[in-house]
Enzyme design. Sequence first.
Site, short mmCIF file in Angstrom:
data_model
loop_
_atom_site.label_atom_id
_atom_site.label_comp_id
_atom_site.label_asym_id
_atom_site.label_seq_id
_atom_site.Cartn_x
_atom_site.Cartn_y
_atom_site.Cartn_z
NE ARG A 1 8.81 18.65 10.04
CZ ARG A 1 7.94 17.87 9.42
NH1 ARG A 1 8.01 17.68 8.12
NH2 ARG A 1 6.99 17.28 10.10
CG ASN B 1 0.21 9.00 12.23
OD1 ASN B 1 1.41 8.85 12.42
ND2 ASN B 1 -0.29 10.03 11.57
CG HIS C 1 2.73 15.29 3.71
ND1 HIS C 1 3.22 16.59 3.64
CD2 HIS C 1 2.61 15.00 5.01
CE1 HIS C 1 3.39 17.04 4.87
NE2 HIS C 1 3.03 16.09 5.74
CD GLU D 1 -2.08 12.34 5.74
OE1 GLU D 1 -2.49 13.15 6.61
OE2 GLU D 1 -0.88 12.17 5.48
CG ASP E 1 -3.51 27.39 15.67
OD1 ASP E 1 -4.01 27.99 14.69
OD2 ASP E 1 -4.13 26.55 16.34
NE ARG F 1 1.77 9.62 7.88
CZ ARG F 1 2.14 10.82 8.29
NH1 ARG F 1 1.91 11.21 9.51
NH2 ARG F 1 2.71 11.66 7.45
#
Length: 402
Positions: free
Chosen positions: A240, A9, A179, A383, A281, A90
């Site tokens: 975001r 990734n 996703h 994933e 976080d 990915r």
Amino acid sequence: MTQSVLVLNSGSSSVKFQLLEPDSGRSLAEGIVERIGEGSSAAALTAGTTHLERNDPVADHAAALRTMASLLEEAGIRLADQDLLAVGHRVVHGGPDLHRPTPVDDALLDRLRELAPLAPLHNPPAILGIEVGREALPDVPHVAVFDTAFFSDLPASAATYAIDRDVAERYRIRRYGFHGTSHQYVSEQAAVFLDRPLTSLRQIVLHLGNGASASAIVGGRPVDTSMGLTPMEGLVMGTRSGDIDPGIIFYLNRTAGMEVGDIESMLNRRSGVRGLGGEVDFRVLHQRIESGDEAARLAYDVYIHRLRKYIGAYLAVLGGADVITFTAGVGENDPAVRRDALSGLGVFGIELDEHLNESPASGARRISAEGAPTAVLVIPTDEELAIARACADVLGGGRGDG
Ligand code: ADP
């Protein structure tokens, strides 16, 4: 020897990797090389009980893969000695026509380069990761797995923006969703956990990590999702903004003299929970809220409000949900977010068991109250495993059950 898949990734300054067996799901090693191109990198690998770290400078993505290989070797895993079925990459954006996991060849790379403008922040590093990966491991098939794939057949009513049709067609503007690997994997696991046919379930999946997205799924197929042309739309995320009035962009451009690139950078990197509360976080965010930090409080409240709006929207899209599943870093680990996202929704059949929700646990679990009509689950996403299995399926070396 059991076959394994190396999943890569590649981001702009990091490469995450995992070596795993698609059949058993066993992870042999996983790690990350971060701060590529900076003075000192942060590379780490975990393989069983072995944990290794390095901070030597890593000049570029090719050097990052050499660091990965050397960390693996130090942990006793020589890639050359592995029965490596594939390297799975990915790729965030598959554009309008790349939906299936696809073996990489020069033509596919050309197509990905053409698509780069659709995902300027995400696809170029993935292309770079594929290029250096093929150089490092030329004898192994490389497979691209697209984050958009699961949502490729969203109903037109959910996929279409109400903008000038000719412009949208010319520039391939539609809601692609992201996703997808996670939403598909988690929704399938939810059916397995409940021991009910996937085809019978109306599901809401909430993937809440640094990036965050929601999806509404009927019978295993998505009918809506919160991310759109890019992964900026929808929920409030770590950095975001999620949904905003597009008028903000024109206003900033005209009035504040901000260039498009500056605005894009602000909306991607200095917005969301960090933009409002100064922290990405959630563990730290909660500490700040407890110590009376008003900005952190507002960031959390805005995050939860948006999440509840999407849950409400998807309950209407679905006509009620049989199962709501939380996944990814925040979704799996933050009981307060789960509680606040679903509080007061008893009228829709949604009720949490406080004790189950608060109890520290890992693995798939139910957190809804006994007898509540809507099952609420926490299911860890994986994933990398989903990508490894997609590679095995497309190359015909895997389980063969899709
Ligand atoms: P990414 O989108 O980068 O894959 P993850 O799914 O790993 O992100 O989610 C990372 C986020 O998960 C962290 O920024 C943090 O906010 C949150 N997180 C991780 N562990 C916990 C925890 N124990 N409690 C609350 N939030 C957590």
